[in-house]
Design a protein around this motif. Sequence first.
Motif, PDB file in Angstrom:
ATOM      1  N   LYS A 253       0.849  -1.211   0.000  1.00 59.48           N
ATOM      2  CA  LYS A 253       0.000   0.000   0.000  1.00 59.48           C
ATOM      3  C   LYS A 253       0.871   1.243   0.000  1.00 59.48           C
ATOM      4  O   LYS A 253       0.513   2.257  -0.605  1.00 59.48           O
TER       5      LYS A 253
ATOM      6  N   ALA B 195      -6.203   9.807  -0.995  1.00 60.66           N
ATOM      7  CA  ALA B 195      -6.257  10.345   0.368  1.00 60.66           C
ATOM      8  C   ALA B 195      -4.847  10.686   0.851  1.00 60.66           C
ATOM      9  O   ALA B 195      -3.894   9.963   0.558  1.00 60.66           O
TER      10      ALA B 195
ATOM     11  N   VAL C 222      -8.234   5.617   9.430  1.00 60.71           N
ATOM     12  CA  VAL C 222      -8.052   4.515   8.477  1.00 60.71           C
ATOM     13  C   VAL C 222      -6.626   3.976   8.616  1.00 60.71           C
ATOM     14  O   VAL C 222      -5.661   4.697   8.364  1.00 60.71           O
TER      15      VAL C 222
ATOM     16  N   LYS D 231      -3.992   0.893   7.475  1.00 64.17           N
ATOM     17  CA  LYS D 231      -3.847  -0.155   6.461  1.00 64.17           C
ATOM     18  C   LYS D 231      -2.517  -0.876   6.612  1.00 64.17           C
ATOM     19  O   LYS D 231      -1.463  -0.237   6.579  1.00 64.17           O
TER      20      LYS D 231
ATOM     21  N   VAL E  85      -7.326  -3.700   6.352  1.00 65.49           N
ATOM     22  CA  VAL E  85      -7.746  -2.303   6.476  1.00 65.49           C
ATOM     23  C   VAL E  85      -8.703  -2.167   7.653  1.00 65.49           C
ATOM     24  O   VAL E  85      -9.715  -2.870   7.719  1.00 65.49           O
TER      25      VAL E  85
ATOM     26  N   ILE F 222     -11.014   0.546   9.951  1.00 63.16           N
ATOM     27  CA  ILE F 222     -11.587   1.892  10.019  1.00 63.16           C
ATOM     28  C   ILE F 222     -12.181   2.040  11.417  1.00 63.16           C
ATOM     29  O   ILE F 222     -13.084   1.288  11.784  1.00 63.16           O
TER      30      ILE F 222
ATOM     31  N   GLU G 232      -4.282   6.820   6.789  1.00 69.19           N
ATOM     32  CA  GLU G 232      -4.826   7.617   5.701  1.00 69.19           C
ATOM     33  C   GLU G 232      -5.947   8.518   6.160  1.00 69.19           C
ATOM     34  O   GLU G 232      -6.703   8.163   7.061  1.00 69.19           O
ATOM     35  N   GLU G 233      -6.099   9.623   5.495  1.00 66.82           N
ATOM     36  CA  GLU G 233      -7.263  10.491   5.651  1.00 66.82           C
ATOM     37  C   GLU G 233      -8.507   9.681   5.252  1.00 66.82           C
ATOM     38  O   GLU G 233      -8.467   8.952   4.261  1.00 66.82           O
ATOM     39  N   PHE G 234      -9.587   9.799   6.004  1.00 69.54           N
ATOM     40  CA  PHE G 234     -10.832   9.095   5.665  1.00 69.54           C
ATOM     41  C   PHE G 234     -11.535   9.854   4.540  1.00 69.54           C
ATOM     42  O   PHE G 234     -11.709  11.066   4.609  1.00 69.54           O
ATOM     43  N   LEU G 235     -11.920   9.123   3.519  1.00 65.42           N
ATOM     44  CA  LEU G 235     -12.646   9.740   2.406  1.00 65.42           C
ATOM     45  C   LEU G 235     -14.119   9.366   2.529  1.00 65.42           C
ATOM     46  O   LEU G 235     -14.450   8.188   2.659  1.00 65.42           O
TER      47      LEU G 235
ATOM     48  N   GLU H  66     -18.410   4.327  -3.271  1.00 63.02           N
ATOM     49  CA  GLU H  66     -17.309   3.599  -3.923  1.00 63.02           C
ATOM     50  C   GLU H  66     -17.720   3.016  -5.268  1.00 63.02           C
ATOM     51  O   GLU H  66     -18.869   2.630  -5.462  1.00 63.02           O
TER      52      GLU H  66
ATOM     53  N   LYS I 299     -19.227  -5.251  -0.238  1.00 71.62           N
ATOM     54  CA  LYS I 299     -18.181  -5.993   0.480  1.00 71.62           C
ATOM     55  C   LYS I 299     -18.620  -6.552   1.824  1.00 71.62           C
ATOM     56  O   LYS I 299     -18.056  -7.531   2.305  1.00 71.62           O
TER      57      LYS I 299
ATOM     58  N   ILE J   2     -13.239   6.225  -4.712  1.00 74.22           N
ATOM     59  CA  ILE J   2     -14.351   6.813  -3.963  1.00 74.22           C
ATOM     60  C   ILE J   2     -14.684   8.126  -4.647  1.00 74.22           C
ATOM     61  O   ILE J   2     -13.785   8.905  -4.989  1.00 74.22           O
TER      62      ILE J   2
ATOM     63  N   ILE K 199      -8.686   4.754  -3.882  1.00 75.92           N
ATOM     64  CA  ILE K 199      -8.471   4.123  -2.569  1.00 75.92           C
ATOM     65  C   ILE K 199      -7.381   3.081  -2.682  1.00 75.92           C
ATOM     66  O   ILE K 199      -6.599   2.889  -1.780  1.00 75.92           O
ATOM     67  N   GLU K 200      -7.396   2.335  -3.778  1.00 77.07           N
ATOM     68  CA  GLU K 200      -6.378   1.285  -3.891  1.00 77.07           C
ATOM     69  C   GLU K 200      -6.270   0.834  -5.340  1.00 77.07           C
ATOM     70  O   GLU K 200      -7.183   1.008  -6.134  1.00 77.07           O
TER      71      GLU K 200
HETATM   72  P1  AMP Z   1      -8.808  -1.482   0.551  1.00 78.51           P
HETATM   73  O1  AMP Z   1      -8.397  -2.877   0.940  1.00 78.51           O
HETATM   74  O2  AMP Z   1      -7.697  -0.495   0.475  1.00 78.51           O
HETATM   75  O3  AMP Z   1      -9.725  -1.472  -0.648  1.00 78.51           O
HETATM   76  O4  AMP Z   1      -9.786  -1.000   1.699  1.00 78.51           O
HETATM   77  C1  AMP Z   1     -10.910  -1.754   2.054  1.00 78.51           C
HETATM   78  C2  AMP Z   1     -12.097  -0.835   2.209  1.00 78.51           C
HETATM   79  O5  AMP Z   1     -11.828   0.129   3.215  1.00 78.51           O
HETATM   80  C3  AMP Z   1     -12.416  -0.027   0.974  1.00 78.51           C
HETATM   81  O6  AMP Z   1     -13.194  -0.733   0.077  1.00 78.51           O
HETATM   82  C4  AMP Z   1     -13.144   1.143   1.567  1.00 78.51           C
HETATM   83  O7  AMP Z   1     -14.489   0.810   1.855  1.00 78.51           O
HETATM   84  C5  AMP Z   1     -12.444   1.351   2.876  1.00 78.51           C
HETATM   85  N1  AMP Z   1     -11.420   2.407   2.772  1.00 78.51           N
HETATM   86  C6  AMP Z   1     -10.127   2.235   2.454  1.00 78.51           C
HETATM   87  N2  AMP Z   1      -9.474   3.407   2.467  1.00 78.51           N
HETATM   88  C7  AMP Z   1     -10.367   4.356   2.805  1.00 78.51           C
HETATM   89  C8  AMP Z   1     -10.297   5.767   2.994  1.00 78.51           C
HETATM   90  N3  AMP Z   1      -9.157   6.453   2.858  1.00 78.51           N
HETATM   91  N4  AMP Z   1     -11.426   6.403   3.333  1.00 78.51           N
HETATM   92  C9  AMP Z   1     -12.583   5.727   3.478  1.00 78.51           C
HETATM   93  N5  AMP Z   1     -12.721   4.398   3.334  1.00 78.51           N
HETATM   94  C10 AMP Z   1     -11.629   3.719   3.004  1.00 78.51           C
END
Ligand code: AMP
Length: 422
Positions: free
Chosen positions: A107, A122, A147, A149, A159, A161, A190-193, A197, A219, A278, A287-288
Motif C-alpha cells: 500500500k 487520500a 483509516v 492499512k 484495512v 476503520i 490515511e485520511e478518511f474519504l 465507492e 463488500k 471513492i 483508494i487502492e
Molecule cells: P482497501 O483494501 O484499500 O480497498 O480497503 C478496504 C475498504 O476500506 C475499501 O473498500 C473502503 O471501503 C475502505 N477504505 C479504504 N481506504 C479508505 C479511505 N481512505 N477512506 C474511506 N474508506 C476507506
Amino acid sequence: MNILILGSGGREHTFAYKIAQSPLCDTLFVAPGNAGTAQIATNVALGVTDFEAIKTLVIKEAIEMVVVGPEDPLVQGVYDFFKADAQLKNVAVIGPSKVGAELEGSKERAKEFMIAHGIPTAAYESFTAATLAEGQAFLETLQAPYVLKADGLAAGKGVLIIQDLNEAKEELAKMLDGKFGDASTTVVIEEFLDGIELSVFVLTDGKNYKVLPTAKDYKRIGEGDTGLNTGGMGAISPVPFVDAVLMQKIEERIVKPTIDGLVKENIEYKGFVFIGLIKVGDDPKVIEYNVRMGDPETEVVLPRIKSDLVQLFKATSEGTLSNETLEIDERSATTVMLVSGGYPEAYDKGKVISGIDTVEDSIVFHAGTVTKDGDIVTNGGRVIAVTSFDNNFKDAIKKSYQNIEKLHFDRMYYRTDIGFDL
Ligand code: AMP
Ligand code: GLY
C-alpha cells in the motif's frame, strides 16, 4: 492455442466461460479450478504459487497463454519467472511483472506511485515499529474515523476503520507488533474519504489501454452494508451514477496518469489494473490499486464484453492493444454471491448444492465448489455467483433473486439488498 487460467474462484470460472467461447482457444486448462470450470475446461490440481509445477504443466501441454486470476502469484513474480526461463519466455502471461504487482502488494508503494504521478488519493503517512510514537501523534492530528492499512497482502483483512482515537492508537501498536504478520511491519495511516465507492478496470499492454466496464461491489456480509468485510457479496455493472462527466474525470485524472506512470517508471505491465475509487463530492479519488480483476466484479464485467477476450489478451501480450476495439453489451449485469453460513468467519464445507440445472436466464458461476461422488458440493466460503442481464440493473437483479430461489445448500446465505443504495 492452449490456454491456462490460474485460480479457483468465481472470477476464474468467468474467465473460463469467456475464453472457452473464443475460436482462438484450443484446449483450456484451469489450475486448480472448481466444479464449474471442470464442465468447460480441464482442471489440474496444483497450487497457483507452485511455479515449478506450473512450468511442468505448461511445457507438457504446449500452453501458449497463462491468465493469472489472483494476486499472490503476481506479487510473488510469476510473470518474471516465465520471462527468465528459456523454455517459457515466449508464453504470453496476462498479469504484471513483480515490480508492477507491488501496486497491490504494498500500500505504501501504491501511495508513493500515486503521489509521484499526481493521481488524486487520500493524504497519508506510513509508520513502522520504530516510529510508533510518531504514528500515534499523527493520528491525533486527524479527525475520526481513522483509516489504518497493513502495507502488505492480508487477504482483504488488512484495512481497519476505527471511530475512537484511543482504539486507533492501540490498533496501530498491535498492527506494528505483528497483528497481520509481516504484512503490517509497515502501516499506512490515511485520511478518511467520505463518499460512494466504485471500481474501474483497465486492460493494458503497458503503453496502451482499454477501459473496461465499471462495477460496484458489496463488500460487507450484512444487509445495508453492515457487519464484517468479505471478498464481495454481489456486484453491478455498469455503475448507474457514473455519467460521462465523471467517467472523463476518471480517465483523465486517474487512468491516463496511471498508465503513463508505468511507462515513465519502466514497469512491464501486461494485464489488468483494478482501480478502487471513492467519489468524494463530484471528484474521483483512488483508494487502492489491485493488479488483477476483482471477484465478484469479474462476474459482471467480463460477460458484458462482447469482443473476443483471447484476441484482447493476445494484443495485450504483443503490445498492440491500440489496434483492438472493445465492444460492450449495453445491458446491465448483476451478480449475487451465495455463501456458506458462518462466512467470513468459520464455515463448513462439503454441503451438497442442488438446483443448478434448473436456473433459467441467469448464469451460474461457481466460486467455492468441487465435485464429490457425483454431487457438486461446497468447498469455500463464497460458493456460487448468480449473474443476470437486463436493460436496467433492477430488472437484472430480480432475475438473479428469482433463480436463487431454486438453489439450495445447507446454511446457504446471501444478501437480499444488492443495489439497494443506487
Ligand atoms: P482497501 O483494501 O484499500 O480497498 O480497503 C478496504 C475498504 O476500506 C475499501 O473498500 C473502503 O471501503 C475502505 N477504505 C479504504 N481506504 C479508505 C479511505 N481512505 N477512506 C474511506 N474508506 C476507506
Ligand atoms: N471484490 C474485491 C476484490 O476482488 O478485491
